[in-house]
Enzyme design. Structure first.
Site, mmCIF file in Angstrom:
data_model
loop_
_atom_site.group_PDB
_atom_site.id
_atom_site.type_symbol
_atom_site.label_atom_id
_atom_site.label_comp_id
_atom_site.label_asym_id
_atom_site.label_seq_id
_atom_site.Cartn_x
_atom_site.Cartn_y
_atom_site.Cartn_z
ATOM 1 N N TYR A 25 92.139 78.939 37.458
ATOM 2 C CA TYR A 25 90.915 78.410 36.853
ATOM 3 C C TYR A 25 90.519 79.276 35.661
ATOM 4 O O TYR A 25 90.530 80.501 35.741
ATOM 5 C CB TYR A 25 89.741 78.402 37.857
ATOM 6 C CG TYR A 25 88.444 78.144 37.134
ATOM 7 C CD1 TYR A 25 88.149 76.849 36.698
ATOM 8 C CD2 TYR A 25 87.573 79.179 36.802
ATOM 9 C CE1 TYR A 25 87.002 76.606 35.966
ATOM 10 C CE2 TYR A 25 86.419 78.936 36.070
ATOM 11 C CZ TYR A 25 86.141 77.643 35.658
ATOM 12 O OH TYR A 25 85.007 77.415 34.920
ATOM 13 N N ASP A 51 97.286 79.538 42.837
ATOM 14 C CA ASP A 51 96.110 78.811 43.298
ATOM 15 C C ASP A 51 95.618 77.868 42.202
ATOM 16 O O ASP A 51 95.181 78.317 41.144
ATOM 17 C CB ASP A 51 94.989 79.788 43.674
ATOM 18 C CG ASP A 51 93.792 79.051 44.241
ATOM 19 O OD1 ASP A 51 93.876 78.639 45.416
ATOM 20 O OD2 ASP A 51 92.801 78.842 43.502
ATOM 21 N N TYR A 56 90.392 71.908 38.035
ATOM 22 C CA TYR A 56 90.605 72.859 36.934
ATOM 23 C C TYR A 56 91.184 72.167 35.693
ATOM 24 O O TYR A 56 91.219 72.758 34.613
ATOM 25 C CB TYR A 56 91.533 74.016 37.362
ATOM 26 C CG TYR A 56 91.023 74.806 38.552
ATOM 27 C CD1 TYR A 56 89.704 74.719 38.966
ATOM 28 C CD2 TYR A 56 91.874 75.640 39.275
ATOM 29 C CE1 TYR A 56 89.248 75.417 40.075
ATOM 30 C CE2 TYR A 56 91.423 76.353 40.371
ATOM 31 C CZ TYR A 56 90.111 76.225 40.771
ATOM 32 O OH TYR A 56 89.657 76.932 41.862
ATOM 33 N N LYS A 85 93.553 71.497 45.592
ATOM 34 C CA LYS A 85 92.253 71.278 46.249
ATOM 35 C C LYS A 85 91.737 69.853 46.055
ATOM 36 O O LYS A 85 91.865 69.285 44.967
ATOM 37 C CB LYS A 85 91.219 72.272 45.690
ATOM 38 C CG LYS A 85 91.677 73.725 45.754
ATOM 39 C CD LYS A 85 90.576 74.708 45.399
ATOM 40 C CE LYS A 85 91.126 76.129 45.339
ATOM 41 N NZ LYS A 85 91.638 76.510 44.018
ATOM 42 N N HIS A 118 87.920 71.447 48.622
ATOM 43 C CA HIS A 118 87.406 72.419 47.649
ATOM 44 C C HIS A 118 86.021 72.944 48.028
ATOM 45 O O HIS A 118 85.744 74.142 47.905
ATOM 46 C CB HIS A 118 87.388 71.764 46.258
ATOM 47 C CG HIS A 118 87.461 72.714 45.120
ATOM 48 N ND1 HIS A 118 88.110 72.428 43.952
ATOM 49 C CD2 HIS A 118 86.956 73.961 44.946
ATOM 50 C CE1 HIS A 118 88.019 73.456 43.117
ATOM 51 N NE2 HIS A 118 87.315 74.392 43.690
ATOM 52 N N GLN A 191 88.909 79.483 51.944
ATOM 53 C CA GLN A 191 88.915 80.215 50.672
ATOM 54 C C GLN A 191 87.472 80.354 50.189
ATOM 55 O O GLN A 191 86.802 79.349 49.944
ATOM 56 C CB GLN A 191 89.764 79.453 49.637
ATOM 57 C CG GLN A 191 89.872 80.202 48.329
ATOM 58 C CD GLN A 191 90.616 79.461 47.225
ATOM 59 O OE1 GLN A 191 90.100 79.268 46.137
ATOM 60 N NE2 GLN A 191 91.846 79.057 47.499
ATOM 61 N N ARG A 277 97.209 92.402 31.953
ATOM 62 C CA ARG A 277 96.437 92.383 33.200
ATOM 63 C C ARG A 277 97.125 91.564 34.292
ATOM 64 O O ARG A 277 96.974 91.847 35.473
ATOM 65 C CB ARG A 277 95.016 91.881 32.928
ATOM 66 C CG ARG A 277 94.220 92.876 32.079
ATOM 67 C CD ARG A 277 92.754 92.521 32.009
ATOM 68 N NE ARG A 277 92.478 91.395 31.138
ATOM 69 C CZ ARG A 277 92.266 91.475 29.834
ATOM 70 N NH1 ARG A 277 92.288 92.655 29.233
ATOM 71 N NH2 ARG A 277 92.017 90.394 29.126
ATOM 72 N N ILE A 278 97.894 90.536 33.897
ATOM 73 C CA ILE A 278 98.672 89.790 34.907
ATOM 74 C C ILE A 278 99.603 90.774 35.628
ATOM 75 O O ILE A 278 99.708 90.780 36.856
ATOM 76 C CB ILE A 278 99.486 88.653 34.248
ATOM 77 C CG1 ILE A 278 98.536 87.549 33.767
ATOM 78 C CG2 ILE A 278 100.530 88.078 35.210
ATOM 79 C CD1 ILE A 278 99.208 86.438 32.954
HETATM 80 P P1 NDP Z 1 88.476 86.781 39.031
HETATM 81 O O1 NDP Z 1 87.569 87.578 39.887
HETATM 82 O O2 NDP Z 1 89.902 86.689 39.367
HETATM 83 O O3 NDP Z 1 88.269 87.351 37.562
HETATM 84 C C1 NDP Z 1 88.826 86.798 36.441
HETATM 85 C C2 NDP Z 1 88.256 87.530 35.225
HETATM 86 O O4 NDP Z 1 88.593 88.908 35.274
HETATM 87 C C3 NDP Z 1 88.782 86.949 33.961
HETATM 88 O O5 NDP Z 1 87.734 86.956 33.012
HETATM 89 C C4 NDP Z 1 89.891 87.948 33.565
HETATM 90 O O6 NDP Z 1 90.029 87.977 32.161
HETATM 91 C C5 NDP Z 1 89.345 89.257 34.099
HETATM 92 N N1 NDP Z 1 90.392 90.180 34.539
HETATM 93 C C6 NDP Z 1 91.518 89.874 35.217
HETATM 94 N N2 NDP Z 1 92.225 90.970 35.505
HETATM 95 C C7 NDP Z 1 91.537 92.024 35.002
HETATM 96 C C8 NDP Z 1 91.765 93.422 34.984
HETATM 97 N N3 NDP Z 1 92.837 93.941 35.530
HETATM 98 N N4 NDP Z 1 90.850 94.201 34.361
HETATM 99 C C9 NDP Z 1 89.760 93.653 33.782
HETATM 100 N N5 NDP Z 1 89.480 92.339 33.792
HETATM 101 C C10 NDP Z 1 90.369 91.527 34.386
HETATM 102 O O7 NDP Z 1 87.829 85.330 38.843
HETATM 103 P P2 NDP Z 1 87.916 83.846 39.276
HETATM 104 O O8 NDP Z 1 86.538 83.437 39.588
HETATM 105 O O9 NDP Z 1 88.678 83.125 38.230
HETATM 106 O O10 NDP Z 1 88.734 83.780 40.636
HETATM 107 C C11 NDP Z 1 90.165 83.786 40.702
HETATM 108 C C12 NDP Z 1 90.721 82.433 41.123
HETATM 109 O O11 NDP Z 1 90.157 82.016 42.353
HETATM 110 C C13 NDP Z 1 90.433 81.279 40.167
HETATM 111 O O12 NDP Z 1 91.222 81.314 38.996
HETATM 112 C C14 NDP Z 1 90.689 80.111 41.067
HETATM 113 O O13 NDP Z 1 92.082 79.902 41.207
HETATM 114 C C15 NDP Z 1 90.081 80.607 42.390
HETATM 115 N N6 NDP Z 1 88.668 80.196 42.582
HETATM 116 C C16 NDP Z 1 88.385 79.315 43.587
HETATM 117 C C17 NDP Z 1 87.102 78.852 43.783
HETATM 118 C C18 NDP Z 1 86.796 77.881 44.870
HETATM 119 O O14 NDP Z 1 85.717 77.283 44.854
HETATM 120 N N7 NDP Z 1 87.668 77.701 45.837
HETATM 121 C C19 NDP Z 1 85.992 79.302 42.935
HETATM 122 C C20 NDP Z 1 86.376 80.277 41.943
HETATM 123 C C21 NDP Z 1 87.669 80.698 41.800
HETATM 124 P P3 NDP Z 1 91.470 87.808 31.422
HETATM 125 O O15 NDP Z 1 92.011 86.467 31.776
HETATM 126 O O16 NDP Z 1 91.117 87.927 29.984
HETATM 127 O O17 NDP Z 1 92.315 88.948 31.920
#
Ligand code: NDP
Length: 324
Positions: A25, A51, A56, A85, A118, A191, A277-278
């Site tokens: 997402y 995921d 999304y 989802k 979801h 989740q 960061r990945i």
């Molecule tokens: P995360 O907590 O994974 O944070 C993502 C953010 O952190 C992005 O802005 C990313 O920026 C930044 N980031 C990633 N790695 C680092 C690092 N090592 N250091 C500093 N900053 C970092 O957020 P999400 O809310 O996206 O949650 C992850 C996943 O969970 C979603 O993508 C989705 O698949 C799922 N999800 C599910 C939900 C549900 O309702 N079931 C709701 C929300 C999320 P950048 O990309 O620039 O690195």
């Protein structure tokens, strides 16, 4: 047992879920191509759990990434664990299988590893993802979640999905499913949001006691998408206690934030579309937090939720009125 890059948890139906999942997402400021590139790189660096979700809007690109990594021999289909989802506009039983099939078509996959509801909150059934009335208010619906679950079970029986689960359910809502007299399959997971500021200790205990895996999202403090998240909320990765421990163990705050959850038996999702960061977020297997550091991190919990579905509070199945 020591955690390794290929560690997994065994789900209550016997299937295996890798302990780190790549989140797909991203707020609208990112392009769908970034999701594709990010997913490809994630697979290259070792993530096997992806995921995703229909909501999304990028399952086409995420599917392309997965299929291209299968085509070039990096992985086989069975190495990948893909979660999709069921969105809130498709809880009525007759819409469940078509929704799954729609996602599979977008993904160009024959089956999903995991399909989860979801959220427990459903909207007016139809094509509109966020149906609203003339005043802009969401149009809710109230399908019996047990009927949705039976339709999920039928998808598993049809071989379209290996495992089925839920997301954003509270304890009571899990119990409604667990107590169905005709229950065929328990949800394999719930989740939910989980991080050092919302450590979910009570829900985790309940899930563990029922052999349900807690999968944590927003473990790094969320994407802070303006549409969903209060922009003034404190940032997980800036937490002073987390930063002190991260300096001590010589790892980044993100790595420590993830490791804290992994060591508690939580499956962790992390999203990044930045190559550096990945990679960094998958390097959490070569260090361990001490019991004392774990306890210290337990202490920073504030029951702070980034994603509180504010505008859906009046939904009869809004999950967050209950403590957990
Ligand atoms: P995360 O907590 O994974 O944070 C993502 C953010 O952190 C992005 O802005 C990313 O920026 C930044 N980031 C990633 N790695 C680092 C690092 N090592 N250091 C500093 N900053 C970092 O957020 P999400 O809310 O996206 O949650 C992850 C996943 O969970 C979603 O993508 C989705 O698949 C799922 N999800 C599910 C939900 C549900 O309702 N079931 C709701 C929300 C999320 P950048 O990309 O620039 O690195």
């Amino acid at each position: 047992m020591a955690l390794k890059p290929d560690s997994y948890v065994v789900l209550n139906d016997g299937h295996k879920m890798p302990v780190i999942g790549f989140g797909t997402y991203a707020p609208e400021t990112y392009t769908k191509e970034q999701a594709e590139k990010g997913t490809k790189l994630a697979i290259e660096v070792g993530y096997r759990h992806i995921d995703g979700a229909f909501m999304y809007g990028n399952e086409v690109q995420v599917g392309q990434a997965i299929n291209s990594k299968i085509a070039d021999g990096t992985v086989k289909r069975e190495d990948i664990f893909y979660t999709g989802k069921l969105w809130n506009n498709s809880h009525t039983p007759e819409r469940v299988r078509p929704a799954l099939e729609h996602s599979l078509k977008d993904l160009q996959l024959d089956y999903m590893d995991l399909f989860i509801i979801h959220t427990p909150m459903d909207f007016q059934p139809g094509d509109d993802l966020f149906p609203t009335d003339e005043n802009g208010k969401p149009i809710f619906h109230n399908t019996d979640i047990r009927d949705t679950w039976k339709a999920m079970e039928a998808c598993k029986d049809a071989g379209l999905v290996q495992s089925i689960g839920v997301s954003n359910f509270n304890r009571h809502q899990l119990e409604v499913i667990l107590n169905m007299p005709e229950l065929k399959y328990k949800p394999v997971c719930n989740q939910v949001e989980c991080h050092i500021y919302l450590n979910q200790s009570k829900l985790l205990k309940f899930c563990k006691s029922n052999d349900i895996v807690l999968v944590g999202y927003s473990v790094l403090g969320s994407s802070r998408a303006e549409k969903w998240i209060d922009q003034n909320s404190p940032k997980v990765l800036e937490d002073p206690v987390l930063n002190t421990i991260s300096k001590k163990v010589n790892r980044s705050p993100a790595q420590v934030a993830m490791r804290y959850l992994l060591q508690r038996g939580i499956v962790v999702l992390a999203k990044s579309f930045s190559p550096e960061r990945i990679k960094q977020n998958f390097q959490v297997f070569d260090f361990e937090l001490s019991g004392e550091d774990m306890k210290t991190l337990d202490g920073v919990n504030k029951n702070l939720r980034y994603l509180n579905f504010d505008t859906w509070q009046e939904h009869p199945k809004y999950p967050l009125h209950d403590e957990y």
